[in-house]
Every structure is written in structure tokens, then in C-alpha cells.
Design an enzyme around this catalytic site. Structure first.
Site, PDB file in Angstrom:
ATOM      1  N   HIS A  42      47.709  32.424  44.680  1.00  0.00           N
ATOM      2  CA  HIS A  42      46.753  32.948  43.695  1.00  0.00           C
ATOM      3  C   HIS A  42      45.624  33.696  44.399  1.00  0.00           C
ATOM      4  CE1 HIS A  42      43.498  32.024  40.508  1.00  0.00           C
ATOM      5  NE2 HIS A  42      44.320  32.913  39.989  1.00  0.00           N
ATOM      6  N   ASP A  73      44.610  40.830  41.535  1.00  0.00           N
ATOM      7  CA  ASP A  73      43.967  41.435  40.367  1.00  0.00           C
ATOM      8  C   ASP A  73      43.455  42.826  40.721  1.00  0.00           C
ATOM      9  OD1 ASP A  73      43.577  38.643  38.860  1.00  0.00           O
ATOM     10  OD2 ASP A  73      42.882  38.428  40.926  1.00  0.00           O
ATOM     11  N   HIS A  86      38.810  40.125  41.105  1.00  0.00           N
ATOM     12  CA  HIS A  86      39.144  39.389  39.884  1.00  0.00           C
ATOM     13  C   HIS A  86      38.096  39.492  38.791  1.00  0.00           C
ATOM     14  CE1 HIS A  86      39.074  35.823  37.237  1.00  0.00           C
ATOM     15  NE2 HIS A  86      40.365  36.056  37.163  1.00  0.00           N
ATOM     16  N   GLU A 139      48.032  41.659  38.392  1.00  0.00           N
ATOM     17  CA  GLU A 139      47.329  41.525  37.116  1.00  0.00           C
ATOM     18  C   GLU A 139      46.379  42.689  36.918  1.00  0.00           C
ATOM     19  OE1 GLU A 139      43.965  38.879  34.774  1.00  0.00           O
ATOM     20  OE2 GLU A 139      44.995  37.966  36.496  1.00  0.00           O
TER      21      GLU A 139
END
Length: 274
Positions: A42, A73, A86, A139
């Protein structure tokens, strides 16, 4: 007609509507193969003490060296550069007040991550550092220029030699990829309705129950590591791949492997595949 009859008619129609709204897509075996039964670091393989900060080049290099896939991200700077970061704002990670998209790239490049010497990387720098060696889950953060972010991200990814897929909390972004890159595996990120606490309650209910699937038909559902509402459990049985975020407990890993096709994790070291 008795009232009970009409009650059941309305109930049946509501159930049919809910089913239509949550119906996901179904990935092909070829689309899913690079991502299935894998663990994804992550925001890279960052550390709890922030010595290796999230979404930093060292975090991504550490993930590659350990054989993990990577979840990251992306969003836009004010002047349209695609950066890896992020939060919508810089406060938590950089100690600077303001939104990421309120600063030009030159200003962002001068900011440091979590008090370290590491800066905010460009998406191109991350792609170069990874070099196609492990799969990426990218993302796209929702903002005022979603279309531009989608266009720029896709252009960069089409030049990249390595496995990748995209995901977003915003079904409009996932829909854009459905329309413009239907060959690409795409996922709908979600969580319980309280995940969307910046939206009106009805918006949180819709997104937290995957009712945006109607417009984007995701090939995978990435859901928070929390109990799933009934509609989410139903959607997950209708054919999409299942991804969980964010696993943080090694003791829970066996269950997560049993229930999911891929795991997004941080702060423990699982086997890269399961």
C-alpha cells in the site's frame, strides 16, 4: 388489488433496481492473471516510523526488491503534472497547508515527505523505478479535472512496459476508462458509507453500497477491510475480482487470502503471492 400485493410489487421493483445498480463487470482471465493471488504494498513498502515515507521512490524500490505488487495514488499539480501523492491536501505528509492541485510542480518538488529528504515523485519517475518488474494498481484521485487526469494517466500507462490496472473511489473515473480503454482492468474502490464522510449522506450510501457500478461495470471491487453491507456482498458474488484494502494484521492474513483475489497491505510482510 389488496395492499399487500402492491407492497410486494414495489418491493420486487426496488430489488430489481438495486441489482441493476450494483451489477459489476467480469474480468477476463488474461486481464486478471498478473494481479490474482498477489499482495500489493500500500503506497509502496513504507515503514511505520516514516523513515521510508509512503508513495516515495524508496518505498516503491523496496516493494520491487521484495517481489510485491504496488498500489499507488496519482493526481494533478496546478500546472497539470501527474504526481504520486495520496491526500488531497499536503498538511499530513508535507506539513504544508493547502491542496496538492493548488501548487505548481516546481513548488511541490521543494516539499519533503514526512520530514525526510524524499520529495513528491512524478508518476513517470515511479514507472521508471518499477520498470515493469511487478504489477501496479494505480488509484486515480478524484478532483476538479478528472478527465485531464484520466487522459494523462492513460497516455503514460500506454507507454509503460509492465502489468497495470486502475481503480478509483469515483465511478465517473472508472467509467471513463470503460469508455476509452475497455481492454484495461479497472476497479471500483469503496468502503462503508462513512468512508465518504465529505459527501452528503445519500452520496455515501450510494457509493458505499456500490450503486455506481451501473455506469462503470468494474472488473474488480476493492473494498475496505471491514464488514460489507448486504448489497456489497451480493455484488461481490456476481463475477468481479475481490480486492481488500488495507490489511494491517498478519494474524488476519489467512482469512483475507481465503476471501479475496488480491490483498493491499501495509506494516507487515506477507508472502508476495498466496
Amino acid at each position: 388489488m389488496p395492499v399487500l400485493f402492491w407492497f410486494f410489487v414495489v418491493l420486487l421493483l426496488l430489488c430489481a433496481l438495486a441489482l441493476l445498480l450494483i451489477w459489476p463487470g467480469r474480468p477476463s482471465k488474461a486481464q486478471l492473471a498478473p494481479f490474482a493471488r498477489r499482495c500489493f504494498a500500500h503506497r509502496g513498502l513504507h515503514t511505520p516510523d516514516k523513515a521510508v515515507p509512503e508513495n516515495s521512490l524508496p518505498a516503491f524500490r523496496r516493494a520491487v526488491e521484495a517481489g510485491y505488487g504496488i498500489e499507488l495514488d496519482i493526481q494533478l499539480s496546478r500546472d497539470g503534472a501527474v504526481v504520486v501523492f495520496h491526500d488531497d491536501t499536503l498538511d499530513r505528509v508535507c506539513g504544508v497547508h493547502g491542496r496538492v492541485d493548488a501548487f505548481d510542480l516546481a513548488a511541490l518538488r521543494g516539499m519533503k515527505l514526512c520530514g525526510t529528504a524524499e520529495g513528491i515523485p512524478l508518476f513517470t519517475e515511479v514507472l521508471e523505478a518499477v520498470g515493469g518488474r511487478v504489477p501496479l494498481i494505480v488509484e486515480l484521485k478524484s478532483g476538479p479535472r478528472n478527465r485531464l487526469l484520466c487522459e494523462k494517466a492513460l497516455a503514460l500507462l500506454r507507454q509503460y512496459q509492465g502489468p497495470y490496472c486502475i481503480e478509483s473511489f469515483d465511478p465517473r473515473i472508472v467509467r471513463w476508462f470503460k469508455q476509452h480503454a475497455p481492454d484495461l482492468l479497472r476497479g471500483q474502490l469503496s468502503g462503508p458509507p462513512r468512508t465518504f464522510d465529505t459527501l452528503p449522506a445519500v452520496g455515501g450510501f450510494i457509493l458505499g453500497n456500490l450503486m455506481g457500478d451501473l455506469i462503470c461495470r468494474p472488473g474488480f471491487i476493492a473494498y475496505d477491510n471491514k464488514p460489507k453491507p448486504l448489497l456489497v456482498r451480493l455484488a461481490c458474488r456476481l463475477g468481479p475480482a475481490r480486492v481488500v484494502w488495507t490489511a494491517r494484521d498478519a494474524a488476519d492474513h489467512v482469512r483475507l487470502c481465503r476471501e479475496n483475489d488480491a490483498i493491499i497491505f501495509e506494516f507487515y510482510r506477507p508472502d508476495p503471492t498466496f
